[in-house]
Scaffold this motif. Structure first.
Motif, short mmCIF file in Angstrom:
data_model
loop_
_atom_site.label_atom_id
_atom_site.label_comp_id
_atom_site.label_asym_id
_atom_site.label_seq_id
_atom_site.Cartn_x
_atom_site.Cartn_y
_atom_site.Cartn_z
N ILE A 161 0.86 -1.23 0.05
CA ILE A 161 -0.10 0.04 -0.04
C ILE A 161 0.88 1.26 0.05
CG2 ILE A 161 -1.64 1.35 1.24
CD1 ILE A 161 -2.54 -1.53 2.40
N ALA A 162 1.86 1.23 0.86
CA ALA A 162 2.82 2.34 0.88
C ALA A 162 3.29 2.47 -0.56
CB ALA A 162 3.90 2.11 1.77
N GLU A 163 3.71 1.70 -1.37
CA GLU A 163 4.16 1.71 -2.48
C GLU A 163 3.16 2.18 -3.59
OE1 GLU A 163 6.11 -0.65 -6.46
OE2 GLU A 163 4.12 -1.08 -5.69
N HIS A 164 1.92 1.95 -3.38
CA HIS A 164 0.62 2.65 -4.16
C HIS A 164 0.74 4.03 -3.88
CE1 HIS A 164 -0.94 -1.18 -5.27
NE2 HIS A 164 -1.73 -1.49 -4.31
N VAL A 165 0.90 4.34 -2.67
CA VAL A 165 0.75 5.87 -2.27
C VAL A 165 1.99 6.45 -2.67
CG1 VAL A 165 1.11 7.41 -0.44
CG2 VAL A 165 -0.30 5.45 -0.21
N ASP A 166 2.93 6.06 -2.85
CA ASP A 166 4.38 6.62 -3.57
C ASP A 166 4.31 6.80 -5.01
OD1 ASP A 166 7.26 7.48 -3.11
OD2 ASP A 166 7.53 5.97 -4.47
N TRP A 167 3.56 5.65 -5.61
CA TRP A 167 3.57 5.80 -7.04
C TRP A 167 2.59 6.98 -7.59
CZ3 TRP A 167 -1.65 5.41 -8.82
CH2 TRP A 167 -1.65 5.40 -10.21
N ALA A 168 1.43 6.98 -6.68
CA ALA A 168 0.46 8.24 -7.09
C ALA A 168 0.99 9.54 -6.76
CB ALA A 168 -0.84 8.03 -6.10
N ARG A 169 1.76 9.76 -5.63
CA ARG A 169 2.41 10.96 -5.48
C ARG A 169 3.56 11.37 -6.43
NH1 ARG A 169 2.40 10.34 1.25
NH2 ARG A 169 0.20 11.09 1.55
N THR A 170 4.05 10.39 -6.87
CA THR A 170 5.35 10.48 -7.79
C THR A 170 4.86 10.95 -9.06
OG1 THR A 170 6.74 9.15 -6.71
CG2 THR A 170 7.43 9.50 -8.79
N CYS A 171 3.59 10.32 -9.45
CA CYS A 171 2.82 10.84 -10.81
C CYS A 171 2.21 12.16 -10.56
CB CYS A 171 2.17 9.73 -10.91
SG CYS A 171 2.95 8.25 -11.61
N GLY A 172 2.11 12.58 -9.36
CA GLY A 172 1.39 13.98 -9.21
C GLY A 172 -0.03 13.92 -8.87
N PHE A 173 -0.26 12.89 -8.42
CA PHE A 173 -1.77 12.61 -8.00
C PHE A 173 -1.87 12.96 -6.26
CE2 PHE A 173 -1.58 9.62 -11.81
CZ PHE A 173 -2.61 10.34 -12.56
N GLU A 174 -3.22 13.32 -6.16
CA GLU A 174 -3.67 13.21 -4.85
C GLU A 174 -4.08 12.40 -4.29
OE1 GLU A 174 -6.43 16.11 -1.44
OE2 GLU A 174 -6.16 16.85 -3.62
N ALA A 302 -8.19 13.42 -9.66
CA ALA A 302 -7.68 14.20 -10.88
C ALA A 302 -7.81 15.55 -10.47
CB ALA A 302 -8.24 13.81 -12.24
N GLN A 303 -6.58 16.58 -10.79
CA GLN A 303 -6.65 17.71 -10.37
C GLN A 303 -7.07 18.84 -11.52
OE1 GLN A 303 -5.73 18.69 -7.07
NE2 GLN A 303 -6.14 16.70 -6.96
N THR A 304 -7.18 18.20 -12.56
CA THR A 304 -7.60 19.05 -14.04
C THR A 304 -8.56 18.18 -14.77
OG1 THR A 304 -5.88 18.02 -15.43
CG2 THR A 304 -5.14 19.85 -14.03
N ASP A 305 -9.41 19.01 -15.59
CA ASP A 305 -10.16 18.42 -16.69
C ASP A 305 -9.52 17.54 -17.64
OD1 ASP A 305 -12.18 19.72 -15.18
OD2 ASP A 305 -12.16 21.23 -16.81
N TYR A 306 -8.15 17.69 -17.95
CA TYR A 306 -7.64 17.12 -19.00
C TYR A 306 -7.16 15.42 -18.49
CZ TYR A 306 -4.45 15.37 -22.11
OH TYR A 306 -3.57 14.46 -23.44
N ALA A 307 -6.65 15.66 -17.01
CA ALA A 307 -6.46 14.34 -16.35
C ALA A 307 -7.60 13.50 -16.27
CB ALA A 307 -5.94 14.64 -14.72
N ARG A 308 -9.02 13.95 -15.90
CA ARG A 308 -10.08 13.44 -15.87
C ARG A 308 -10.65 12.74 -17.18
NH1 ARG A 308 -13.41 18.22 -12.41
NH2 ARG A 308 -11.79 18.00 -10.84
N GLN A 309 -10.27 13.36 -18.05
CA GLN A 309 -10.40 12.96 -19.60
C GLN A 309 -9.44 11.77 -19.88
OE1 GLN A 309 -10.07 15.76 -22.80
NE2 GLN A 309 -9.41 14.17 -24.21
N CYS A 310 -8.33 11.78 -19.19
CA CYS A 310 -7.36 10.81 -19.58
C CYS A 310 -7.79 9.49 -18.64
CB CYS A 310 -5.80 11.00 -19.15
SG CYS A 310 -5.26 12.29 -20.31
N PHE A 311 -8.35 9.76 -17.64
CA PHE A 311 -8.73 8.68 -16.75
C PHE A 311 -9.93 7.76 -17.55
CE2 PHE A 311 -8.59 10.42 -12.13
CZ PHE A 311 -7.15 10.09 -12.09
N ARG A 323 -13.88 12.28 -11.05
CA ARG A 323 -12.89 12.95 -10.38
C ARG A 323 -11.98 12.12 -9.76
NH1 ARG A 323 -13.83 18.25 -7.93
NH2 ARG A 323 -12.43 18.44 -6.20
N PHE A 324 -12.39 10.86 -9.55
CA PHE A 324 -11.65 9.94 -8.47
C PHE A 324 -11.50 8.54 -9.24
CE2 PHE A 324 -14.29 12.51 -5.81
CZ PHE A 324 -13.26 12.86 -4.88
N ALA A 325 -10.49 7.91 -9.14
CA ALA A 325 -10.09 6.65 -9.87
C ALA A 325 -9.33 5.74 -8.99
CB ALA A 325 -9.50 6.88 -11.06
#
Length: 445
Positions: A161-174, A302-311, A323-325
């Motif tokens: 789980i800690a790796e999941h969190v690190d992955w997300a933050r490294t990719c700029g996600f909240e 996702a912090q932007t509309d474009y990120a949501r589109q990519c989701f 908004r969330f994924a």
């Protein structure tokens, strides 16, 4: 992605990473079955209180008897074999040891072994998540000050789980939420070693209760292990427990981003940036389809509309708002994956998750009404279960940590569901684990 190559180089140079394991139980045996086959790893010694049982475990794990045919640590160091001992202290002090694994499950023993390892210059992989939940933040500080690695155990869910969190933050996600799945119903909090067998039989292919440790298995169902593991996650990532701890909402893999989002967005969470454990059972006891009982996950925003589109474009497991994924791992292999932690500590000097603060605690919570004079029996027992709690709340209210709620006597009557405090019990203030825990509380208050 270079650990196997780095281990191979150590083998070529005849400098394998030398490992010591304390505790030959299930987790330890799963590590041992792979460690023997891992290039660049030499299990120098194994410490267990029951050597006869340990030898049987090694045979089941595929070890030939000649691998442990050695009379001392020095002989094992020269021959590449493995010395068996009932002395954890002797193993920790053995010449040549690089990494110590504590897989005992006893919080007091884990603290003692970790401190001894640090004194002897050994990196520590703390499989013993009970010890980590009780005092991991201070243990990690002690190791860091000595130039050593203190690490959570890869393959166990907290490190994943800690790796999941690190992955997300490294990719700029909240990070909105991170956690795992389990099997849960509200009445499980009252399960005891005497009543858990019927529940275990309903979903595990078990025929003989004498073949398993019912107290240990009970801790997985009564909510305790989930509280312990999510505390390890919070302390390793900076996530904060929900206001009332874990809610165990039912959720499938495909509902994670809808269920594990804040209440203000239609989810179940009291806050963002938290932990939650989802249940594989609906509240009526029926199975949740496509559940995550053995897996881990993270929910991101996702912090932007474009990120949501990519989701949407890349078929992320998004909620109805986009908004969330969620990203999930369906299972974990506990000890069979532990070699990642060993190699990372020894070769990269990097933990696979380690406490960075005291953000979460596990509080002893009464399973039933009890009277003054009754004795508590700790994790998985008849008297208390472990509830996750924000560390700031635990400190402010003087809550009793679960890891010290064993063989202590109540000073007054308590109600079912009551979160206990230091004042509710008689504590031996000369106990080393108690003193170390109190030192940690002062250091992180």
């Amino acid at each position: 992605m270079n650990l196997a190559r780095m281990l191979g180089k150590r083998a070529e140079d005849d400098r394998p990473v030398r490992v010591g394991l304390i505790g030959g139980g299930k987790f330890g045996s799963m590590y041992l079955t792979q460690a023997r086959l891992t290039t660049g790893i030499h299990v120098l010694g194994i410490a267990d209180l029951d050597i006869r049982r340990l030898r049987g475990t090694l045979r089941r794990a595929g070890w030939p008897d000649e691998q442990t045919d050695t009379a001392s640590f020095s002989d094992a160091l020269g021959s590449g074999r493995t010395f068996l001992t009932d002395s954890a202290e002797a193993l920790i002090a053995a010449d040549g040891l690089d990494v110590l694994i504590d897989a005992t499950g006893d919080p007091a023993a884990g603290i003692r072994h970790c401190l001894a390892a640090i004194r002897n210059g050994r990196h520590v992989v703390m499989v013993n998540v009970e010890a980590d939940a009780l005092a991991g933040p201070l243990l990690a500080c002690r190791a860091q000050a000595a130039g050593l690695v203190y690490s959570l155990a890869w393959g166990d869910q907290p490190a994943l789980i800690a790796e999941h969190v690190d992955w997300a933050r490294t990719c700029g996600f909240e990070v909105v939420c991170a956690g795992k799945g389990t099997r849960y119903l509200p009445h499980y909090h009252q399960l005891t070693p005497d009543t858990v067998w019927e529940t275990l039989q309903s979903y595990l292919a078990l025929k003989d209760p004498s073949q398993i440790n019912l107290k240990m298995f009970n801790s997985f169902l009564d909510g305790t292990k989930s509280g312990i593991e999510m505390t390890a996650v919070c302390n390793a990532t900076g996530l904060i427990p929900q206001d009332d701890g874990l809610g165990f909402p039912p959720a499938s893999r495909f509902e994670l981003s809808s269920v594990c989002r804040p209440k203000e967005y239609g989810g179940t969470l009291s806050r963002t940036g938290t932990t939650e454990v989802v249940s594989s059972l609906a509240r009526d006891g029926s199975d949740v389809p496509h559940h995550l009982a053995m897996g881990t996950y993270v929910v991101i925003e996702a912090q932007t509309d474009y990120a949501r589109q990519c989701f949407t474009e890349y078929h992320m497991l998004e909620d109805d708002s986009g908004r969330f994924a969620a990203l999930y791992r369906p299972t974990h292999m506990i000890g069979m994956e532990l070699g990642v932690s060993v190699a990372s500590a020894a070769l990269r000097r990097e933990p696979t998750g380690a406490p960075v603060g005291f953000h979460s605690d596990v509080v002893a919570t009464a399973k039933k009404p009890m009277k003054a004079g009754d004795m508590l029996d700790g994790e998985g027992g008849f008297t208390v279960w472990g509830k996750q709690c924000p560390a700031s709340v635990s400190l402010a209210r003087g809550h009793l940590p679960l890891g010290l709620a064993h063989h202590v006597t109540l000073t007054r009557d308590v109600a079912e569901g009551q979160m206990l405090t230091w004042d509710d019990v008689v504590i031996d203030e000369t106990d080393d684990a108690y003193r170390f825990r109190r030192e940690m509380e002062q250091a992180f208050a």
